[in-house]
Design an enzyme around this catalytic site. Sequence first.
Site, PDB file in Angstrom:
ATOM      1  CB  CYS A  99     -41.884  60.916  67.589  1.00 12.27           C
ATOM      2  SG  CYS A  99     -40.394  60.083  68.341  1.00 12.27           S
ATOM      3  CE  LYS A 150     -33.242  28.483  97.369  1.00 16.59           C
ATOM      4  NZ  LYS A 150     -34.009  29.170  96.332  1.00 16.59           N
ATOM      5  CE  LYS A 168     -32.686  33.033  97.299  1.00 14.02           C
ATOM      6  NZ  LYS A 168     -33.419  33.989  97.292  1.00 14.02           N
ATOM      7  CB  CYS A 194     -39.187  63.352  65.992  1.00 17.33           C
ATOM      8  SG  CYS A 194     -40.078  63.866  67.636  1.00 17.33           S
ATOM      9  CD  GLU A 219     -27.872  20.322  98.284  1.00 11.73           C
ATOM     10  OE1 GLU A 219     -28.178  19.897  97.256  1.00 11.73           O
ATOM     11  OE2 GLU A 219     -28.087  20.126  99.352  1.00 11.73           O
ATOM     12  CG  ASP A 234     -33.608  30.806  89.821  1.00 17.34           C
ATOM     13  OD1 ASP A 234     -34.322  30.334  90.240  1.00 17.34           O
ATOM     14  OD2 ASP A 234     -33.258  31.758  89.277  1.00 17.34           O
ATOM     15  CE1 TYR A 250     -34.316  19.951  96.416  1.00 16.05           C
ATOM     16  CE2 TYR A 250     -33.430  20.478  94.245  1.00 16.05           C
ATOM     17  CZ  TYR A 250     -34.457  20.780  95.237  1.00 16.05           C
ATOM     18  OH  TYR A 250     -35.679  21.726  94.913  1.00 16.05           O
ATOM     19  CB  CYS A 296     -37.815  63.793  70.741  1.00 14.83           C
ATOM     20  SG  CYS A 296     -37.706  62.141  69.921  1.00 14.83           S
ATOM     21  CB  CYS A 343     -40.588  62.500  72.574  1.00 12.32           C
ATOM     22  SG  CYS A 343     -41.286  62.960  71.121  1.00 12.32           S
TER      23      CYS A 343
END
Length: 719
Positions: A462, A129, A326, A435, A127, A131, A238, A432, A456
Amino acid sequence: MSVDQTPVETLTEDEAVAELAHLAAEIARHDMLYHQGDRPEISDADYDALKRRNDAIEARFPGLQRSDSPALRVGSAPLPTFSQITHARPMLSLDNTFSDEDVGDFVGAVYRFLGRLPDNSIAFTAEPKIDGLSMSIRYESGRMVSAATRGDGTTGENVTANIRTIAEIPQQLPPGVPDVVEVRGEVYMAKSDFLALNAQMEAEGRPTYVNPRNTAAGSLRQLDAKVTASRKLRFFAYAWGEMADMPADTQFGMVERFRDWGFPVNPLMKRLSSVEEILAHYHEIGLQRPDLDYDIDGVVYKVDELALQERLGFRSRSPRWATAHKFPAEQAFTTVENIDIQVGRTGALTPVARLTPITVGGVVVTNATLHNEDYIKGIGNSGERIRPEGHDIRIGDTVIVQRAGDVIPQVLDVVLEKRSAESREYVLEPKCPVCGSHAVRERNEKTGKLDSVMRCTGGFTCSAQAKEHLKHFVSRNAYDIEGLGAKQIDFFFEADDPSLQIRTAPDIFTLKARQEASTLTKLENIEGFGKVSVKKLYDAIDGRREIALNRFIFALGIRHVGETTAKLLARAYGSYGAFEAAMKDAASLSGEAWEDLNAIEGIGEIMARAIVEFFKEPRNVEVIDSLLSEVRPQAMEQVASTGSPVAGKTVVFTGSLEKFTRDEAKARAEGLGAKVAGSVSKKTDILVAGPGAGSKLDKARELGVQTMDEDEWLALIGG
Ligand code: IVH
């Protein structure tokens, strides 16, 4: 709620008892709202008024102080205030398997343990699993009497009131069920409900949630069940705990009974016998995974026959008769259409792959992080080649993207066979993109290695950094101003009209005054804002003029200072003034203030340096100064006086401890109101030295700090 106005002087003892009980519960509730990742319901000023009222009553009736008095808490660490329930049967976890081969081993081990030949005669259930969060719900004479989270497996939190708000879970079982029934299963939030909740949060300009699981957990761990009720939670049954009678003799049969009794059960559960069948079902569920309205992270296999489960029994934490297979992290193929650079709050330039949109595990992915320059080139953090042949990632490449849990999708690998002649190599310019400032890879002073991140150097000039700073400032665990989320920051930051502009944090708090004085654009006439929402926004901003010190420090956006560090600093320095003064005193990275900072347990040298450097930048101090003319960070109780002999003392442990682990010793000391530091300074009160103590003991002696061995320490704290 507001504070009771009855003068403390006129309270009778009975009234004081009642009010202290009420205040303890109410303050604990607000602590929870504040700390457990959810939004506070009252302003910090109202919260402080509750605390002050509590203190005033306790001052008048010292004998009535409760053991759970809000005044006894160190800083503002929340105490869980759910009562505890000891599970009638422990709630165990599952062993994990990751490969087809592991599954074969699991099945083989079951046969071997039972002394049988692997002849496919044993049935297994398979079945999904789910989460979510596991829950044990107890019924006596058919009526729900309690519900508890898993906790440590032995005791969990009593969340009965919250579970009662979940419509899918029956309060009453049909006639004829056993006298005692404990149904176990998973509480979760449907993906669709999660998305709807987030859409609503976004529309209200409030911070969105990360994923359904965390949201379900947060919704359930509310002391006020009304909050739980407002979120749609669901359930799959379950498993079970105590049962007065067993209504079936197989796993499959038990779950069928649960279904008959009115519990939701998962429709994908099957009974199978060979490893081949089991694996086929695993792959089938894997295929359906993106279309399911709930998150799953694997498939659980259980021996079906309960008599066999009994014989197989348990290892220390998990049953021998079950395993969780898993799913691998989800992956998909797509193409890199372009590579952009994102400028972060601290100036980090992160290359981001713009992808042809692709669904990975039910979520449409359009961007994936490429981490840094080296990652694009195929070089790992220690200079090693990554990806099988160490090839680079180019614009136009077909790539494998992976999305694991909540993390940002990543580009894992390139499909070299599909690389076309048009694909273009990517070079990260040391500049950057926003700027135009020079960008550098700093050298780590400790290791001498080049940092993998390019930054940067524009700092406050900036605009990308400034904007990200603001977004951080208003984020959920910082100022968390309702109606002022990332989207609104973009708007206010870009606004041309000076009466609407927000370029630095203090601007947030002057917005209302500037708007009121302005004859130009009025915010309420702008699409997306209305009279009501503008008023709400101003109220929300005003409600934040008083703020907890740890939030204030976190909001400053100092590099390496996350929420936990901000709390440590707030607790250690107590007030903003003391903190800033100490950081300025530490400017030379030597001397007492510097040593004190480094002595705070949990603060390492890199962090300490970043904090001190932050205060050396005049522009930072300037912005904070103007911020402080608008807001008042609240002083924090430095250490609660619990009346214990070590309350308020700074303690250092060194050498090897024999009766405790270091973690346990630390927890005990902190529980008694002591501060535990990592190194010895003038501020150290006690050094507990075990065998093998070296330089710390020498230093303590030199400074005249009291030293003792573990037994003396135990005698002092009363065993
Ligand atoms: S059976 C004794 N079945 O997984 C084993 N657990 O890693 C009882 N979980 O704490 C658990 N879906 O929260 C079982 N179909 C399922 C499950 C499931 C999710 C969770 C559960 C448990 C954890 C163990």
